[in-house]
Write a protein that holds these residues in place. Structure first.
Motif, PDB file in Angstrom:
ATOM      1  N   CYS A 397       0.893  -1.442  -0.009  1.00 26.89           N
ATOM      2  CA  CYS A 397      -0.191  -0.127   0.063  1.00 26.89           C
ATOM      3  C   CYS A 397       0.910   1.257   0.084  1.00 26.89           C
ATOM      4  O   CYS A 397       0.594   2.289  -0.739  1.00 26.89           O
ATOM      5  CB  CYS A 397      -0.903   0.049   1.364  1.00 26.89           C
ATOM      6  SG  CYS A 397      -2.184   1.399   1.198  1.00 26.89           S
ATOM      7  N   ALA A 448      -0.241   4.595   4.507  1.00 32.69           N
ATOM      8  CA  ALA A 448      -0.423   3.121   4.482  1.00 32.69           C
ATOM      9  C   ALA A 448      -0.926   2.555   5.549  1.00 32.69           C
ATOM     10  O   ALA A 448      -1.872   1.651   5.620  1.00 32.69           O
ATOM     11  CB  ALA A 448       0.616   2.373   3.774  1.00 32.69           C
ATOM     12  N   LEU A 481      -5.914   0.368  -1.365  1.00 32.66           N
ATOM     13  CA  LEU A 481      -6.256  -1.034  -1.231  1.00 32.66           C
ATOM     14  C   LEU A 481      -7.221  -1.345  -2.227  1.00 32.66           C
ATOM     15  O   LEU A 481      -7.060  -2.650  -2.763  1.00 32.66           O
ATOM     16  CB  LEU A 481      -6.953  -0.985   0.182  1.00 32.66           C
ATOM     17  CG  LEU A 481      -6.062  -0.970   1.344  1.00 32.66           C
ATOM     18  CD1 LEU A 481      -6.605  -1.089   2.591  1.00 32.66           C
ATOM     19  CD2 LEU A 481      -4.852  -1.820   1.293  1.00 32.66           C
TER      20      LEU A 481
END
Length: 533
Positions: A397, A448, A481
């Motif tokens: 991510c 992230a 995501l």
């Protein structure tokens, strides 16, 4: 004259034009239906020359002129070109793709190689395209297979999009993935097949399987025995089903054989007695063993069917299903009373630990499981594996964040200080650049972590819901995501979708009348799998 013509006759001209257009549209629709029939039913092009077929079409529509065999072939090739171009555009729009591949040998001992491509389309739905299937006359070495796959990958322009290659566990397929430098995943259906085949291969159960094979072969080969069995089935109120024979390469055929034989044990026993055959019938104790072993194997049969799905997300199910299988077998082990069924449970536990444990550490499977809102971390057997997967997902991510974020604009104070320190000489440029990069990395990792933890803290959705629908609804909440979900949830759990191509291939190449060239066979199979009719 013009006024008179428009007032009195223009409507007639319009009606003639409408009839002409209608006839043209009707011919186009019939032509399209004819091509569909050829593709779907594997009919030979020469069917349009058959007298009976021509008379049949003439009776249905006397105005329709059947095309010649060569014209029909041209129509199929045109459809192939159109559908392939559509498929290419769809694949090129995909964020990421996963490939599956398999080989098959026809009854004429001709080898074929097929490659399918799986992705999530721009409507956030799972899609599959057959990239190619063709004759493979070369030796089945990893280098030769890799060369064909490389050619297909380049033709479709997906070099940078491939996330994973799913195949069976054959040595040449594994080596091919290494040659192509692709992440490789072994088909879970093949892995389960090998586990169960070895688990049921012990003396006590082998004797029952051997006796069952002989009984089934007798009832399938003897007309008198078939009729006698059908009579007893009707008398005893049992479904009139044929017995099923075991196929050595597929363990689920063993399950089906034993399951059907147990279901029909009473009419089978009565038929064997009335036929006065030398075959030894199965005893009540052996039927009891069979029943308990079927109870142990039943969850594995259900898992194999579910993991072989083609139109639903399946790659993310591998880790949770392995956990559920272990739980189901452990539960069965506590209640079975037969010694052979207990031995089967022990064998399955041992082999699953040996051959399926690696799936819980494979990055493709672990990230797919985490990104499936039905499972997340609860699908893992081992909590440490789940934590490692979270770290990996956070790192992925963060990478996405760094790729998509623009360079941050430094604050005014920082700009003036840097200018004062460097005095235009550029002496500190390299150090300042490294500092900015470090700050960017730390910022991306922090963002992230927040995005991943926020997603994981949400309650799991019900298992019956579609995970792709969840991501479609939450793509603005978890944008990075969401992009990763498009990359990892497209991977199928098995290469069975590719194998299904060959079930149609066998039908196409085995028909004597077809006499199709390898390129035409490829076109027919491509259209049968891909066309949007």
């Amino acid at each position: 004259m013009l006024r008179h013509f428009r007032a009195k006759h223009d409507s007639a001209r319009s009606s003639v034009q409408d009839v002409t257009n209608s006839q043209g549209n009707k011919k186009d629709r019939i032509d399209e239906a004819l091509v569909n029939m050829i593709v779907q039913d594997s009919q030979p092009f020469t069917i349009v020359e058959d007298v009976g077929f021509r008379n049949f079409v003439s009776l249905l529509d006397p105005s329709y002129m059947l095309p010649s065999r060569q014209t029909l072939k041209t129509m199929v090739e045109k459809r192939f070109t159109e559908e392939k171009e559509k498929a290419k555009q769809e694949v090129l729009r995909a964020t990421a793709v996963t490939l599956t591949s398999d080989m098959w040998t026809s009854i004429h001992m001709d080898s074929y190689l097929a490659v399918t491509c799986h992705f999530i389309d721009d409507k956030d739905q799972l899609a599959m395209v057959l990239l190619g299937v063709g004759k493979f006359p070369a030796s089945h070495t990893a280098a030769n297979i890799a060369a064909v796959k490389t050619s297909l990958i380049e033709e479709w322009g997906i070099q940078s999009k491939i996330r994973c290659l799913v195949t069976d566990a054959a040595a040449n397929m594994i080596a091919c993935a290494n040659n192509l430098q692709l992440r490789h995943s072994i088909c879970i259906a093949h892995a389960l097949n090998l586990v169960v085949k070895k688990a049921i291969d012990f003396p006590g159960l082998q004797d029952i399987r051997s006796k069952a094979r002989k009984i089934v072969a007798y009832f399938r080969s003897s007309t008198v025995a078939k009729e006698r069995l059908a009579n007893f089935q009707q008398q005893m109120g049992k479904p009139v089903h044929k017995l099923q024979q075991e196929v050595d390469t597929r363990w689920n055929s063993t399950f089906d054989m034993l399951s059907r034989l147990y279901e029909q044990r009473e009419p089978v026993g009565a038929a064997l007695v009335s036929l006065r055959t030398d075959l030894a019938p199965l005893s009540s104790a052996e039927y009891h063993t069979m029943w308990e072993c079927l109870g142990v194997l039943s969850p594995l049969k259900d898992a194999t069917v579910e993991l072989s799905a083609e139109k639903t997300v399946s790659g993310s199910k591998v880790i949770p299903l392995i956990r559920m299988l272990r739980h189901a077998i452990a539960t069965k082990q506590q209640v079975v009373t037969d010694e052979k069924a207990a031995q089967l449970c022990n064998n399955l536990n041992t082999l699953m630990n040996e051959r399926l444990a690696h799936y819980e550490t494979a990055s493709q499977m672990t990230l797919a499981t985490l990104l499936d809102p039905r499972f997340k971390t609860i699908g893992f057997c081992n909590s440490s594996n789940a934590q490692n997967a979270i770290k990996r997902l956070t790192a992925e991510c963060a990478t996405k964040i760094r790729e998509t974020a623009s360079d941050p604009i430094p604050e005014q104070g920082e700009t003036s200080t840097a200018a004062a320190d460097t005095s235009g000489t550029g002496l500190w440029d390299l150090l300042d650049l490294r500092v900015m990069e470090t700050r960017k990395v730390k910022s991306a990792t922090a963002n992230a972590t927040i995005e991943v933890q926020r997603y994981l803290s949400e309650p799991n959705i019900p298992r019956s819901e579609n995970p792709l629908q969840f991501w479609q609804q939450h793509k603005h909440i978890y944008p990075h995501l969401y992009t990763l979900a498009l990359s990892f949830l497209c991977s199928p759990a098995s290469s069975v979708p590719c194998e299904r191509v060959f079930s149609k291939a066998g039908e196409v190449v085995s028909k004597k009348r077809n006499r199709l060239s390898p390129s035409t066979v490829e076109k027919i199979l491509f259209l049968n799998k891909n066309q949007s009719t």
